[in-house]
Scaffold this active site. Structure first.
Site: not given
Length: 282
Positions: A46, A51, A76, A109, A233-235, A239, A243
């Site tokens: 997504d 972004y 979006k 959006h 969301k994570s980098v 994690r 998730n």
């Protein structure tokens, strides 16, 4: 590898119920993060024009080497491009940035009711064009309130496939979710853990300790069992992996009710109110 279930949209297409969100991931880090998510097992990404990392999303998919058809891809419309001709140009730019000839889902959006003379209907009719020509397999909205959705229903032909809105235990947004259910619009939950604010809640912590899962996994599972689509969301690879590992357990009805009871109503909202939000990026 966890198996993510698919949900069926009102146009008959299917969407993975859990996806990988790239909000606030810097453009230069996006390709790597997307590649990691795909390696772990995500097949739903997504992104959004605002972004500024659509190019990295497309690159991450190509770097992983997976067939485009195996990845569900959402973007979006930027707030600055609601006028029909602007929306057409912006969508062309999305297609070019991603490096593919279609997106699976394209959303407005924000409704921005205080801008563009309150006209988001002509914007929606423009998205209908993208669906008709096949460059957007499905179309939907984000951050639309009930009265915004009712205006679309009154003046246009296509029911949004999804409404991506703020939902988490402190802001359950159940009236809007119920409207979606009644009108065959799936809810996508953004900020699903309230930017981490709910993870220290003793109710959630107690459930997590009892079943041997992390608080984040408990909250994400709560979303899944309520029937919503969710984008953690994570980098951090650990994690990102954690998730997606939420399909090997279930919450009891009492647990779901206890988490839902944490709802604070409007006081729990952490993002902008869609009725007044009017930000356009420079």
């Amino acid at each position: 590898m966890s198996t993510v279930p698919n949900l069926t949209l009102n146009d008959g297409t299917q969407i993975p119920q859990l996806g990988f969100g790239v909000f606030q991931i810097p453009p230069e880090e996006t390709a790597s993060a997307v590649r990691t998510a795909l390696e772990i097992g995500y097949r739903h990404i997504d992104t959004a024009e605002m972004y500024q990392n659509e190019k990295g999303v497309g690159q991450g998919i190509r770097d992983f080497g997976i067939d485009r058809g195996e990845v569900y891809l959402t973007s979006k419309l930027n707030n600055g491009f609601h006028k029909p001709d602007d929306a057409r140009r912006a969508f062309d730019a999305t297609i070019e940035a991603l490096g593919y000839d279609y997106v699976d889902l394209f959303l407005i959006h924000w409704p921005l009711p205080t801008l563009y003379d309150g006209d988001f209907v002509s914007t929606w009719k423009t998205l209908e064009e993208f669906k008709k020509d096949g460059r957007a397999r499905s179309i939907g909205v984000s951050n639309f309130q009930i009265h915004h959705l009712e205006e679309l229903a009154r003046d246009t032909e296509t029911v949004p496939a999804v409404n991506q809105i703020e939902v988490h235990p402190y802001f359950a947004n159940d009236a809007l979710r119920a409207y979606g259910t009644d009108h065959d619009i799936l809810t996508e939950a953004w900020s699903p853990i309230a930017q981490g604010a709910v993870l220290g809640d003793p109710v959630i912590g107690g459930i997590a300790e009892r079943i041997g899962k992390s608080p984040a996994q408990v909250v994400l599972r709560w979303h899944i069992e309520r029937g919503d689509i969710v984008f953690p969301k994570s980098v951090t690879p650990e994690r990102i992996k954690e998730n997606i590992e939420i399909f090997d357990f279930e919450l009891g009805d009492e647990d779901i009710d206890a988490i839902t009871a944490l709802d604070k109503g409007e006081a729990g909202r952490i993002g902008p109110n869609p009725d007044v939000f009017d930000w356009i990026p420079k």
